[in-house]
Motif scaffolding. Structure first.
Motif, PDB file in Angstrom:
ATOM      1  N   SER A   1       0.424  -0.920   0.020  1.00 34.49           N
ATOM      2  CA  SER A   1      -0.254   0.513   0.085  1.00 34.49           C
ATOM      3  C   SER A   1       0.871   1.309  -0.073  1.00 34.49           C
ATOM      4  N   GLY A   2       0.200   2.005  -0.993  1.00 34.86           N
ATOM      5  CA  GLY A   2       1.490   3.688  -1.474  1.00 34.86           C
ATOM      6  C   GLY A   2       2.464   3.979  -2.133  1.00 34.86           C
ATOM      7  N   GLY A   3       2.427   2.399  -2.666  1.00 35.15           N
ATOM      8  CA  GLY A   3       2.914   2.402  -3.398  1.00 35.15           C
ATOM      9  C   GLY A   3       3.088   3.279  -4.879  1.00 35.15           C
ATOM     10  N   GLY A   4       1.627   3.351  -5.332  1.00 34.39           N
ATOM     11  CA  GLY A   4       1.025   4.257  -6.375  1.00 34.39           C
ATOM     12  C   GLY A   4       0.100   3.541  -7.035  1.00 34.39           C
ATOM     13  N   LYS A   5      -0.383   2.873  -7.047  1.00 37.51           N
ATOM     14  CA  LYS A   5      -0.692   1.503  -7.785  1.00 37.51           C
ATOM     15  C   LYS A   5      -2.039   2.925  -8.097  1.00 37.51           C
ATOM     16  N   THR A   6      -3.245   3.480  -6.634  1.00 32.39           N
ATOM     17  CA  THR A   6      -4.744   4.205  -7.250  1.00 32.39           C
ATOM     18  C   THR A   6      -3.994   5.025  -7.827  1.00 32.39           C
ATOM     19  N   THR A   7      -2.836   5.007  -7.588  1.00 33.79           N
ATOM     20  CA  THR A   7      -2.903   7.241  -8.932  1.00 33.79           C
ATOM     21  C   THR A   7      -2.868   6.657  -9.605  1.00 33.79           C
ATOM     22  N   ILE A   8      -2.197   5.795 -10.638  1.00 33.02           N
ATOM     23  CA  ILE A   8      -2.078   5.268 -11.757  1.00 33.02           C
ATOM     24  C   ILE A   8      -3.520   5.160 -12.496  1.00 33.02           C
ATOM     25  N   ILE A   9      -4.931   4.502 -11.690  1.00 28.53           N
ATOM     26  CA  ILE A   9      -5.766   4.358 -12.028  1.00 28.53           C
ATOM     27  C   ILE A   9      -6.165   6.100 -12.270  1.00 28.53           C
ATOM     28  N   ASN A  10      -5.883   6.302 -11.109  1.00 33.24           N
ATOM     29  CA  ASN A  10      -6.869   8.030 -11.006  1.00 33.24           C
ATOM     30  C   ASN A  10      -6.221   8.931 -12.590  1.00 33.24           C
ATOM     31  N   LEU A  11      -4.842   9.090 -12.591  1.00 36.52           N
ATOM     32  CA  LEU A  11      -4.171   9.116 -14.277  1.00 36.52           C
ATOM     33  C   LEU A  11      -4.937   8.633 -15.232  1.00 36.52           C
TER      34      LEU A  11
ATOM     35  N   GLU B   1      -7.493   7.858 -15.467  1.00 36.30           N
ATOM     36  CA  GLU B   1      -9.253   8.361 -15.582  1.00 36.30           C
ATOM     37  C   GLU B   1      -9.246  10.008 -15.635  1.00 36.30           C
ATOM     38  N   ARG B   2      -8.284  10.641 -15.434  1.00 35.90           N
ATOM     39  CA  ARG B   2      -7.592  11.651 -16.181  1.00 35.90           C
ATOM     40  C   ARG B   2      -8.299  12.647 -14.269  1.00 35.90           C
ATOM     41  N   PHE B   3      -8.638  11.794 -13.839  1.00 33.78           N
ATOM     42  CA  PHE B   3      -8.976  12.360 -11.842  1.00 33.78           C
ATOM     43  C   PHE B   3      -7.561  13.400 -11.672  1.00 33.78           C
ATOM     44  N   TYR B   4      -6.533  12.988 -12.316  1.00 33.70           N
ATOM     45  CA  TYR B   4      -5.431  14.256 -11.785  1.00 33.70           C
ATOM     46  C   TYR B   4      -4.798  14.018 -13.316  1.00 33.70           C
ATOM     47  N   ASP B   5      -3.903  15.641 -13.902  1.00 33.12           N
ATOM     48  CA  ASP B   5      -2.911  15.157 -14.270  1.00 33.12           C
ATOM     49  C   ASP B   5      -1.573  14.854 -13.976  1.00 33.12           C
ATOM     50  N   PRO B   6      -0.182  14.211 -14.566  1.00 33.04           N
ATOM     51  CA  PRO B   6       0.943  14.443 -14.392  1.00 33.04           C
ATOM     52  C   PRO B   6       2.083  15.804 -13.546  1.00 33.04           C
ATOM     53  N   GLN B   7       2.520  15.869 -13.226  1.00 33.99           N
ATOM     54  CA  GLN B   7       3.183  17.038 -13.282  1.00 33.99           C
ATOM     55  C   GLN B   7       4.596  17.117 -14.474  1.00 33.99           C
ATOM     56  N   SER B   8       4.467  15.632 -14.779  1.00 39.20           N
ATOM     57  CA  SER B   8       6.016  15.873 -15.931  1.00 39.20           C
ATOM     58  C   SER B   8       5.715  14.102 -16.340  1.00 39.20           C
TER      59      SER B   8
END
Length: 616
Positions: free
Chosen positions: A389-399, A401-408
Motif C-alpha cells: 500500500s502507498g506504492g502508487g497503484k491507485t494513483t495510476i488508475i486516477n491518472l 481516468e484524468r482525475f489528475y494530470d501528471p506534473q511531468s
C-alpha cells in the motif's frame, strides 16, 4: 473543519465588497428578472399610495364625524376607505406572489449555476473540502442571492415609497409636523451603522460553526455502524452538543445585534410622536385649528413607523444575505480545472493501449507518489499491479481516468497524450470498478442505466445477466424497480459489486480498470463477482489492482509497483522464477498453506485457485 477550511470563508466583507456584491446581483439576476420586479414595484407602489390615501382621508373622516357631522360625508369617506383597503389587499397579494416566483427562480438558476461549476472542479477540490461545506455554499449561496434582492426591492418599493408618500401627506397637512417626523429616519440610520460591522463578524463565525455542525452530524450518520461498534455514542453526543451550543450562541448574538436597532427606533419614534401630539394639541386647543389635520398627520406618522423601522434595520439584516451571495460568487468564480479548453479534440475510440512515459506525480508539492514511472498495458490483455500500500497503484488508475494530470511525463492512450484530448472522451473510453462501489439513491435499473444514459430496458437486463446479477435482482419483489437505499445500503456487498459490474458492461468501454474489486467480499460472493469480472475483461485492455495475488496469477503481465516505480514485471511464472519482490509477496501470502514455499507455488500455478479473477 480545520483552520484552513475556516479561512476559506474569508473575513466579513467591507462596504466596498458589499456594494460590489449587490451591484453584481442587480446586474445579473436583477436585470434578468427586471420585468417581474417592475410588476412587483407597481403592486408595491399601489400599496404605498393606498396607505397614504388612508392617512390623508383621516382629516376628512374626523371632521365629518366630530367637527361638522355630515352623514353623506361619512358614507363617502367610509366607501373610499373600503375601496382603498380592497385595492391594497389585492396589491399585497400580487406583490407577494410575484416576488415569490422571482425569488424561487433566482434560487433555482443559481443552484444550477453552482452545481454546473462544481461539476467542473477536479478531484483535488472535493478532497480539500468537507461535503458539508460544499453543500452549505450550494444552498446558502443561492438563498443569500434571493434574500438580498428581495430585501432591496421590498425596501425600496414598499418601505421607501410608503415613507415618501406618507411624508407627503404630512407635508400637505402640516409642514412643521412633517419636519419633526423626518428627523427620525436619518437618526435611526446613523444609529445602526456600528451594528453592521458586528453583525458581519457574528455571521462569519456562525457560518463556520454551522458547517462544523453539519460536518460532524453527516459523518456520524454515515459511520453509524462504526459509532455503535465502538460504543462511541457518548463521545459523539458530547462533540455534537458542543457544536450545537456554538451555533446557538452565535445565533443569539446575531439576534441581539439585529434587535438593537428596534429600541433605537422605538425611542426616536416615541419622541417624534410625543412632539407631534404636543404641537398639535397646542394648535387645536389654543389656536382653534381643525383636529382633522392633527389626526391625519398622526395617522401618517403611525403608518410610517413600521416602514421606517424596517429601513433602519436594512443594512444589518442585509449582512447575512450579502455574505451568502458572496459565498455563491466565490464558488462561481473558482477556477474550473476539470473543464476542457474550447475546441479541444475528442479521443477516437481507442484500441486500448495505455502507456505511462516517465510520469512524475504528487498530490502535494515535494511528496512525489509516482517517480519517473514507465508502464505499458497492451490492448486486449490483462495487466496486474501489485505491491505494498502507498506504492502508487491507485494513483495510476486516477491518472488514466484524468482525475489528475501528471506534473511531468505523459499518460498515453494509443500514443495520444490524454492531456491533448477532452476529459469526457478519455473517461468515455474507460470503465472503472472499484472496491468502494458507489450506488446512487434510486432503483437498481437507474444505477445500471448510469453506465450509458438512454440505454433500453433490454440492454440494461442484458448487462445485468452478463454481470450475473439478474437472478438476485429478480428475487426481489419489485425486481429492477427495487430501491437500493443510500449508498446501496439495502444490498449486500456482492450484490452492489455486481450492479457496478453491470454498469461497466453497459458502458462497454475498451479499457477496464479494476481497483481491488473483490477485496471486501466473502468467498461465495467473490466467486460470483469473479465470474462476472472474467467476462467483463474479455477482449478489453484490463488493468487490475490486487493485494490478493491468487486473483491475478493468470494475468498476461504483472507489474510490481514500489516507491512510485515499476521494480519488476513479467508473467506469474517468470516472476516466481526470478525469486524477487513478487516471489517474496507471494510466499508471504501462501506460506501458511504448505511448509515448502516452492510446492505451494507450484500447486497454485498448475491448478490456479477456483474463481481466478482473470483467465487469459
Amino acid at each position: 473543519m480545520n483552520a484552513k477550511a475556516a479561512q476559506r470563508h474569508g473575513p466579513p466583507p467591507t462596504s466596498d465588497e458589499t456594494n460590489a456584491v449587490l451591484r453584481r446581483l442587480l446586474l445579473s439576476d436583477g436585470r434578468k428578472h427586471w420585468k417581474g420586479y417592475v410588476l412587483a414595484f407597481v403592486f408595491m407602489g399601489t400599496m404605498a399610495a393606498c396607505t397614504a390615501g388612508l392617512a390623508y382621508l383621516m382629516n376628512d373622516a374626523v371632521n365629518a364625524i366630530f367637527v361638522h357631522p355630515t352623514p353623506a360625508a361619512v358614507w363617502a369617506v367610509s366607501g373610499i376607505v373600503m375601496v382603498l383597503s380592497i385595492i391594497k389587499g389585492a396589491s399585497a397579494y400580487g406583490q407577494s406572489i410575484t416576488m415569490a416566483r422571482i425569488g424561487n427562480r433566482v434560487v433555482a438558476d443559481n443552484q444550477k449555476r453552482a452545481f454546473d461549476r462544481l461539476m467542473l472542479q477536479d478531484a483535488a477540490y472535493f478532497g480539500h473540502r468537507h461535503t458539508a461545506e460544499i453543500t452549505t455554499r450550494f444552498t446558502a449561496g443561492a438563498a443569500g442571492a434571493r434574500g438580498a434582492l428581495d430585501l432591496i426591492v421590498t425596501s425600496i418599493g414598499r418601505d421607501a415609497l410608503s415613507l415618501v408618500m406618507l411624508a407627503g401627506v404630512a407635508f400637505v397637512q402640516d409642514p412643521f409636523l412633517a419636519v419633526i417626523a423626518l428627523v427620525v429616519m436619518p437618526a435611526a440610520v446613523l444609529g445602526t451603522r456600528k451594528l453592521i460591522k458586528k453583525a458581519k463578524t457574528i455571521f462569519t463565525t456562525g457560518f463556520t460553526s454551522g458547517v462544523k455542525l453539519s460536518s460532524i452530524v453527516m459523518e456520524v450518520f454515515q459511520g453509524i455502524r462504526t459509532v455503535k461498534a465502538y460504543t462511541l455514542e457518548p463521545v459523539m453526543r458530547e462533540r455534537t452538543h458542543k457544536f450545537i451550543d456554538d451555533v446557538e450562541i452565535n445565533a443569539n448574538r446575531l439576534v441581539r445585534t439585529q434587535a438593537k436597532s428596534s429600541p433605537l427606533m422605538e425611542t426616536l419614534g416615541g419622541l417624534a410622536i410625543g412632539g407631534v401630539i404636543l404641537y398639535a394639541g397646542y394648535n387645536v386647543i389654543e389656536l382653534g385649528r381643525s383636529p382633522g389635520q392633527f389626526f391625519s398627520v398622526l395617522t401618517a406618522l403611525l403608518l410610517a413607523y413600521e416602514p421606517a423601522k424596517r429601513l433602519s434595520r436594512l443594512h444589518v439584516e442585509l449582512v447575512s444575505h450579502v455574505m451568502g451571495a458572496r459565498m455563491l460568487f466565490d464558488l462561481l468564480d473558482a477556477p474550473a480545472p476539470d473543464a476542457d479548453s474550447p475546441g479541444v479534440r475528442a479521443l477516437p475510440r481507442p484500441r486500448g493501449r495505455v502507456e505511462f512515459k516517465d510520469v512524475v506525480f504528487a498530490y502535494r508539492p515535494g511528496e512525489n507518489v509516482l517517480r519517473s514511472l514507465d508502464l505499458v498495458a497492451e490492448p486486449g490483455r490483462t495487466t496486474a499491479l501489485v505491491g505494498q500500500s502507498g506504492g502508487g497503484k491507485t494513483t495510476i488508475i486516477n491518472l488514466i481516468e484524468r482525475f489528475y494530470d501528471p506534473q511531468s511525463g505523459a499518460v498515453l492512450i494509443d500514443d495520444v497524450d490524454t492531456r491533448t484530448v477532452s476529459r469526457t472522451s478519455v473517461r468515455a473510453s474507460v470503465a472503472l470498478v472499484s472496491q468502494d462501489v458507489y450506488l446512487f439513491s434510486g432503483t437498481i435499473r437507474e444505477n445500471i442505466g448510469f453506465g450509458r444514459p438512454g440505454a433500453s430496458e433490454e440492454e440494461i437486463v442484458a448487462a445485468a445477466k452478463a454481470a450475473h446479477a439478474h437472478p438476485f435482482i429478480m428475487g426481489f419483489e419489485t425486481g429492477y424497480d427495487t430501491f437500493v437505499g443510500e449508498h446501496g445500503a439495502q444490498l449486500s456487498g456482492g450484490q452492489r459489486q455486481r450492479i457496478a459490474i453491470a454498469r461497466a458492461f453497459l458502458k462497454n468501454a475498451p479499457i477496464l480498470l479494476l481497483d481491488e474489486a473483490t477485496a471486501a467480499l466473502d468467498s461465495e460472493s467473490e466467486a460470483e463477482v469473479q465470474k462476472a469480472l472474467a467476462e467483463l475483461a474479455h477482449e478489453r485492455t484490463t488493468i487490475v489492482i490486487a493485494h490478493r495475488l491468487q486473483t491475478v496469477v493468470r494475468a498476461d503481465r504483472i507489474c510490481v509497483i514500489e516507491g512510485g516505480r515499476v521494480v519488476e514485471s513479467g508473467t506469474h511464472d517468470e516472476l516466481i522464477a526470478r525469486r524477487g519482490r513478487y516471489y517474496g509477496f507471494y510466499f508471504a501470502q501462501f506460506a501458511h498453506e504448505s511448509g515448502n514455499a516452492d510446492s505451494s507455488v507450484g500447486s497454485a500455478v498448475e491448478s490456479g485457485p477456483d474463481g481466478d479473477l482473470l483467465r487469459a
